[in-house]
Design a protein around this motif. Sequence first.
Motif, PDB file in Angstrom:
ATOM      1  N   ALA A 287     -21.137 -35.819 -78.654  1.00 29.28           N
ATOM      2  CA  ALA A 287     -22.314 -36.592 -78.242  1.00 29.28           C
ATOM      3  C   ALA A 287     -22.449 -37.868 -79.060  1.00 29.28           C
ATOM      4  CB  ALA A 287     -23.570 -35.739 -78.379  1.00 29.28           C
TER       5      ALA A 287
ATOM      6  N   VAL B  89     -28.206 -37.003 -82.577  1.00 28.45           N
ATOM      7  CA  VAL B  89     -28.442 -38.076 -81.610  1.00 28.45           C
ATOM      8  C   VAL B  89     -29.874 -38.604 -81.692  1.00 28.45           C
ATOM      9  CG1 VAL B  89     -26.684 -37.202 -80.049  1.00 28.45           C
ATOM     10  CG2 VAL B  89     -29.034 -36.416 -79.783  1.00 28.45           C
TER      11      VAL B  89
ATOM     12  N   CYS C  54     -31.503 -41.160 -78.148  1.00 25.06           N
ATOM     13  CA  CYS C  54     -31.145 -40.364 -76.971  1.00 25.06           C
ATOM     14  C   CYS C  54     -32.346 -40.199 -76.048  1.00 25.06           C
ATOM     15  CB  CYS C  54     -30.640 -38.994 -77.413  1.00 25.06           C
ATOM     16  SG  CYS C  54     -30.213 -37.881 -76.060  1.00 25.06           S
TER      17      CYS C  54
ATOM     18  N   LYS D  27     -23.886 -40.994 -69.662  1.00 24.33           N
ATOM     19  CA  LYS D  27     -23.847 -42.380 -70.114  1.00 24.33           C
ATOM     20  C   LYS D  27     -23.521 -43.325 -68.965  1.00 24.33           C
ATOM     21  CE  LYS D  27     -21.720 -45.401 -73.574  1.00 24.33           C
ATOM     22  NZ  LYS D  27     -20.769 -45.482 -74.722  1.00 24.33           N
TER      23      LYS D  27
ATOM     24  N   TYR E  62     -31.511 -35.028 -73.002  1.00 24.91           N
ATOM     25  CA  TYR E  62     -31.564 -33.926 -73.955  1.00 24.91           C
ATOM     26  C   TYR E  62     -31.956 -32.611 -73.286  1.00 24.91           C
ATOM     27  CZ  TYR E  62     -31.618 -31.763 -78.441  1.00 24.91           C
ATOM     28  OH  TYR E  62     -31.294 -30.956 -79.497  1.00 24.91           O
TER      29      TYR E  62
ATOM     30  N   PHE F 149     -21.245 -35.627 -71.157  1.00 23.50           N
ATOM     31  CA  PHE F 149     -21.907 -36.750 -71.816  1.00 23.50           C
ATOM     32  C   PHE F 149     -21.447 -38.099 -71.263  1.00 23.50           C
ATOM     33  CE2 PHE F 149     -22.461 -33.687 -75.492  1.00 23.50           C
ATOM     34  CZ  PHE F 149     -23.827 -33.568 -75.320  1.00 23.50           C
TER      35      PHE F 149
ATOM     36  N   PHE G 242     -28.332 -41.474 -70.691  1.00 20.44           N
ATOM     37  CA  PHE G 242     -28.068 -40.936 -72.019  1.00 20.44           C
ATOM     38  C   PHE G 242     -28.840 -41.667 -73.130  1.00 20.44           C
ATOM     39  CE2 PHE G 242     -24.362 -39.244 -74.858  1.00 20.44           C
ATOM     40  CZ  PHE G 242     -25.215 -38.285 -75.362  1.00 20.44           C
ATOM     41  N   ARG G 243     -28.836 -42.992 -73.103  1.00 22.47           N
ATOM     42  CA  ARG G 243     -29.381 -43.747 -74.229  1.00 22.47           C
ATOM     43  C   ARG G 243     -30.594 -44.567 -73.812  1.00 22.47           C
ATOM     44  NH1 ARG G 243     -26.108 -46.131 -79.155  1.00 22.47           N
ATOM     45  NH2 ARG G 243     -27.792 -47.191 -80.247  1.00 22.47           N
TER      46      ARG G 243
ATOM     47  N   LEU H 288     -22.322 -41.467 -77.345  1.00 19.54           N
ATOM     48  CA  LEU H 288     -23.596 -42.183 -77.385  1.00 19.54           C
ATOM     49  C   LEU H 288     -23.517 -43.464 -78.201  1.00 19.54           C
ATOM     50  CD1 LEU H 288     -26.620 -42.120 -76.619  1.00 19.54           C
ATOM     51  CD2 LEU H 288     -27.015 -40.770 -78.691  1.00 19.54           C
TER      52      LEU H 288
END
Length: 475
Positions: A160, A92, A96, A385, A101, A381, A390-391, A164
């Motif tokens: 993930a 990721v 990420c 998100k 994390y 996850f 998450f991102r 993601l």
Amino acid sequence: MQAGFAMLCAGSIRAKNVQNILLKNLLDACGGALGFYSIGYGLAYEGGDDSSGTTFIGTENYFFHYNLDDHIGWFFQFAFAATAATIVAGTVAERCKMEAYVCYSFFITAFVYPVVVHSVWDSHGFLSVFNSDPLSGVGMIDFAGSGVVHMTGGCTALVAAIVLGARIGRFADQDGNPLDEPMVFKPHSVSLQMLGTFLLWFGWYGFNPGSTLGITSIGYGDVAALCAVTTTLAAASGCVGALFISYVATQVTIGEEVLDVSMAMNGSLSGLVGITAGCSTVQPWAAVVIGLVSGLVYFAASKTLIYLKIDDAVDAIPVHFASGIWGCIAVGLFADPTLVSAAYDVNKGGLFYGEGNLLACQVCGILFIIGWVVALTTPFFVLLKTFGYFRVSALDELVGCDLSHHGGSAYDIREPPVKAVEEFENGRRSRILDHSGRSVRSVVSSHHSINGTSAKNDDVHAQIDENVQTIAGSD
């Protein structure tokens, strides 16, 4: 091992994300230590006698190492837990969020990984070969973690990566339009990749031979020595297998003969993952076969991910998940009954030795690990998100996580000030011209002295100065 993962991941990604991935690898060790200490170890190991029978999780020592005096056991098992967690870091990478994390590292070491450990390695686990009544009379053999560690981490990485999504520009442009061909993001430092590979290979000798958990008892030294030999052979043959199939594939598809260094390095790591389950129970010749097949499995899995448009920045899923599955299956095929008896005190062998129970147990273990990991990590996850944790943003991703999260690049590659460069060049030019003028005058003076002519002839020196100025003008 953590140093190896850090160097491998750092070298495999683009320079604009190096600080970010290094910090994530460090936090893997930190979050893994806290998660496994506070909750995970208690869930993984029973801590009592065999009277409780088969259990799903440990029933003692849940929180903060309470009532536990096996400190060396915790320390050794923590290294495995941190490895399972850090596998996801590379997959990721470059997109990420840091907070996601940290949450993940704690979650996997505290809840996901410990249940797998308990099921396979604790004497109360339903898959454990150490159970008083093992499954099919043998249980699942996974000596150092092809399934328990690498499949768990690799399967989590797969979930993930799917949730993601791919990096911007990998399979589609910034507007979301699909690319005709996937974009290849070249590693910024093959040197760091190679350093990480050798560190991991070296660290594997602590994992595989070290999983005898002792060497002074009768027979333990022989088992550890066999593990060292099979580990070495599988890593070597895995490298050769992946490099060979990659070489042939590029020759067939694009007409070029390419010796891909990254493919060779990941092939050796795949061989290490593949032999980890059976390093104590297979003959050296079988380790060579297992390593070769691991290299092929890695190559096929890597290409499959690209076909499915699943973005794995460092190919951790093919190395750990795919090769981990193969490693577990290989035990069910190649396990030598004599070696199984020496390592586990169970007289059972693999399919090639006329027995099928072990292979059936290995398949059950594979299915359990995949089911458990997918069941827990998918909603985890998805929730991250859904709530935007998450991102990173598209802008942060494009400029790089080092600049957007860590104050700047890992490398100071700024050029010196223009004025300083000009001043230096002017001074250097003047020194060269002065030296050239003195050298020419010296030669002429010597020539005239030899011929009885005065070295102080004004016309000669005037001509020399004119020639030097001409040189300066052309420079």
